[in-house]
Scaffold this active site. Structure first.
Site, PDB file in Angstrom:
ATOM      1  N   GLY A  40       1.370 -13.915  15.193  1.00 37.52           N
ATOM      2  CA  GLY A  40       2.487 -14.470  14.445  1.00 37.52           C
ATOM      3  C   GLY A  40       2.154 -15.670  13.579  1.00 37.52           C
ATOM      4  O   GLY A  40       3.053 -16.420  13.184  1.00 37.52           O
ATOM      5  N   SER A  41       0.872 -15.845  13.221  1.00 38.55           N
ATOM      6  CA  SER A  41       0.561 -16.997  12.362  1.00 38.55           C
ATOM      7  C   SER A  41       1.192 -16.832  10.978  1.00 38.55           C
ATOM      8  O   SER A  41       1.545 -17.822  10.328  1.00 38.55           O
ATOM      9  CB  SER A  41      -0.956 -17.210  12.246  1.00 38.55           C
ATOM     10  OG  SER A  41      -1.565 -16.179  11.506  1.00 38.55           O
ATOM     11  N   HIS A 137      -1.906  -7.727   4.235  1.00 42.36           N
ATOM     12  CA  HIS A 137      -3.037  -6.960   4.763  1.00 42.36           C
ATOM     13  C   HIS A 137      -4.334  -7.733   4.504  1.00 42.36           C
ATOM     14  O   HIS A 137      -4.519  -8.262   3.398  1.00 42.36           O
ATOM     15  CB  HIS A 137      -3.089  -5.579   4.100  1.00 42.36           C
ATOM     16  CG  HIS A 137      -4.173  -4.708   4.643  1.00 42.36           C
ATOM     17  ND1 HIS A 137      -4.094  -4.088   5.876  1.00 42.36           N
ATOM     18  CD2 HIS A 137      -5.389  -4.373   4.141  1.00 42.36           C
ATOM     19  CE1 HIS A 137      -5.195  -3.406   6.102  1.00 42.36           C
ATOM     20  NE2 HIS A 137      -6.000  -3.558   5.069  1.00 42.36           N
TER      21      HIS A 137
HETATM   22  C1  GAR Z   1      -3.068 -10.524   9.647  1.00 42.76           C
HETATM   23  O1  GAR Z   1      -4.408 -10.794   9.321  1.00 42.76           O
HETATM   24  C2  GAR Z   1      -2.534  -9.381   8.828  1.00 42.76           C
HETATM   25  O2  GAR Z   1      -3.083  -9.340   7.556  1.00 42.76           O
HETATM   26  C3  GAR Z   1      -2.962  -8.184   9.649  1.00 42.76           C
HETATM   27  O3  GAR Z   1      -2.724  -8.591  10.978  1.00 42.76           O
HETATM   28  C4  GAR Z   1      -2.953 -10.000  11.082  1.00 42.76           C
HETATM   29  C5  GAR Z   1      -1.777 -10.624  11.808  1.00 42.76           C
HETATM   30  O4  GAR Z   1      -1.994 -11.975  12.045  1.00 42.76           O
HETATM   31  N1  GAR Z   1      -2.196  -7.029   9.310  1.00 42.76           N
HETATM   32  C6  GAR Z   1      -2.731  -5.812   9.215  1.00 42.76           C
HETATM   33  O5  GAR Z   1      -3.890  -5.565   9.468  1.00 42.76           O
HETATM   34  C7  GAR Z   1      -1.754  -4.722   8.788  1.00 42.76           C
HETATM   35  N2  GAR Z   1      -2.445  -3.584   8.305  1.00 42.76           N
HETATM   36  P1  GAR Z   1      -0.823 -12.911  12.594  1.00 42.76           P
HETATM   37  O6  GAR Z   1      -0.192 -12.179  13.773  1.00 42.76           O
HETATM   38  O7  GAR Z   1      -1.508 -14.152  13.028  1.00 42.76           O
HETATM   39  O8  GAR Z   1       0.147 -13.153  11.489  1.00 42.76           O
END
Ligand code: GAR
Length: 217
Positions: A40-41, A137
């Protein structure tokens, strides 16, 4: 100028399109529903952009699908309501998405933000919020779609990676690109170190992408 500082300059400046100033949205706050599966950052980055007045929006609800997702803790810290919809409780992807649509409507959501949402979407959700779903992404799309994008990029030996915020269509990690940021691959990078630097850029471009998408309307 050392090689390191050259790289640093590139890291911090290669965002396109360049957004000159905030806030870019109209006087009416955008009503966001954020969907997250894990840390969830990116949720946090959007919440912060709103709190600092950079993005004129409000987060109506967080929807998360993993009971242990840290995104839910972050939502609680920001006073945002969080709804757990566990995909394991549904018979089909369509049924799951139908429940998501119902929740988003209940919370009067206008824009859906996929902030680390690791489930495939069906037309049930995509059609209900046509051109109003934004995904972040960790690659320069159309390269390295799908899961493990950073690992894919390292395995391919590319020297510049990055992140993309785009509108969502049925084909995974496709749809009109709103904004991208480029990040150089450093010689000693692991998937973790590289992903961490990509995420710094994700946190910059996701709030900007939301503003840009709203301006297209
Ligand atoms: C992020 O790096 C986002 O780009 C990726 O998941 C991570 C979530 O980070 N999403 C994907 O790969 C979707 N295809 P977070 O939970 O810290 O926001």
């Amino acid at each position: 100028m050392s090689q390191d500082s050259t790289i640093h300059t590139a890291t911090t400046s290669l965002i396109a399109p360049n957004i000159p100033s905030y806030p870019l949205t109209s006087s009416v706050p955008l009503k966001l529903g954020i969907m997250a599966s894990g840390n969830g950052s990116n949720f946090e980055a959007v919440a912060q952009a709103i709190a600092t007045g950079q993005l004129n929006a409000q987060i109506q609800v967080l929807i998360y699908n993993n009971p242990t997702a840290k995104a839910a803790v972050r939502a609680a810290n920001w006073g945002v309501e969080a709804v757990l919809l566990n995909h394991r409780d549904y018979k089909s992807r369509e049924q799951f998405d139908g429940q998501i649509v119902e929740q988003l409507r209940q919370y009067d959501v206008e824009w859906v933000i996929l902030a680390g949402w690791m489930r495939l979407l069906t037309p049930v959700l995509i059609d209900a919020f046509a051109d109003k779903i934004i995904n972040i992404h960790p690659s320069l799309l159309p390269s390295f779609k799908g899961i493990n994008a950073v690992e894919q990029a390292l395995a391919a030996g590319v020297k510049i990676v990055g992140c993309t915020a785009h509108l969502v269509c049925l084909e995974v990690d496709s749809g009109p690109i709103l904004i991208q940021a480029a990040v150089p691959v450093l010689p000693d990078d692991t998937a973790e170190t590289l992903h961490a630097r990509i995420q710094v850029q994700e946190h910059r471009i996701l709030p900007q992408a939301i503003a840009l998408a709203a301006l297209r309307k």
